[in-house]
Scaffold this motif. Structure first.
Motif, PDB file in Angstrom:
ATOM      1  N   LEU A  61       0.818  -1.218   0.000  1.00  0.00           N
ATOM      2  CA  LEU A  61       0.000   0.000   0.000  1.00  0.00           C
ATOM      3  C   LEU A  61       0.849   1.264   0.000  1.00  0.00           C
ATOM      4  N   GLN A  62       2.094   1.165   0.429  1.00  0.00           N
ATOM      5  CA  GLN A  62       2.992   2.324   0.436  1.00  0.00           C
ATOM      6  C   GLN A  62       3.674   2.536  -0.918  1.00  0.00           C
ATOM      7  N   PHE A  63       3.732   1.507  -1.732  1.00  0.00           N
ATOM      8  CA  PHE A  63       4.467   1.587  -2.989  1.00  0.00           C
ATOM      9  C   PHE A  63       3.957   2.664  -3.955  1.00  0.00           C
ATOM     10  N   PRO A  64       2.633   2.853  -4.141  1.00  0.00           N
ATOM     11  CA  PRO A  64       2.209   3.902  -5.082  1.00  0.00           C
ATOM     12  C   PRO A  64       2.736   5.290  -4.724  1.00  0.00           C
ATOM     13  N   GLU A  65       2.692   5.658  -3.450  1.00  0.00           N
ATOM     14  CA  GLU A  65       3.218   6.965  -3.053  1.00  0.00           C
ATOM     15  C   GLU A  65       4.731   7.020  -3.242  1.00  0.00           C
ATOM     16  N   LEU A  66       5.431   5.971  -2.852  1.00  0.00           N
ATOM     17  CA  LEU A  66       6.880   5.934  -3.067  1.00  0.00           C
ATOM     18  C   LEU A  66       7.214   5.990  -4.554  1.00  0.00           C
TER      19      LEU A  66
END
Length: 90
Positions: A61-66
């Protein structure tokens, strides 16, 4: 030049350790567009090393923002490969 979606190598435990691009493999549209245009390779590389499970599920879930700032890649280790990190880096 475009790079492959992932790179694999055989680990000392006989497993297949690979560095995947999880956003591309999931078909995340912004990452796919950047890959197709060649812009993804211009971003700094962010390597995620997995925890106990060896997968990329926990931080997904953190990958798109990263991915807005980085070319996100993650190391996947097969569940049956119990090699320590010191062996996997070889």
């Amino acid at each position: 030049a475009k790079t492959s979606l992932s790179a694999a190598s055989s680990g000392p435990g006989g497993g297949r350790t690979r560095f995947a691009r999880p956003l591309l493999e999931a078909g995340y549209a912004p990452a796919v567009r950047e890959y197709e245009s060649g812009r993804l390779d211009e971003k700094p590389l962010l390597l995620y090393l997995p925890g106990f499970d060896g997968t990329l599920l926990a931080p997904f879930l953190q990958f798109p923002e990263l991915g807005t700032e980085f070319d996100v890649r993650g190391m996947e280790v097969p569940m049956d490969d119990r090699s320590p990190f010191a062996d996997l880096r070889e």
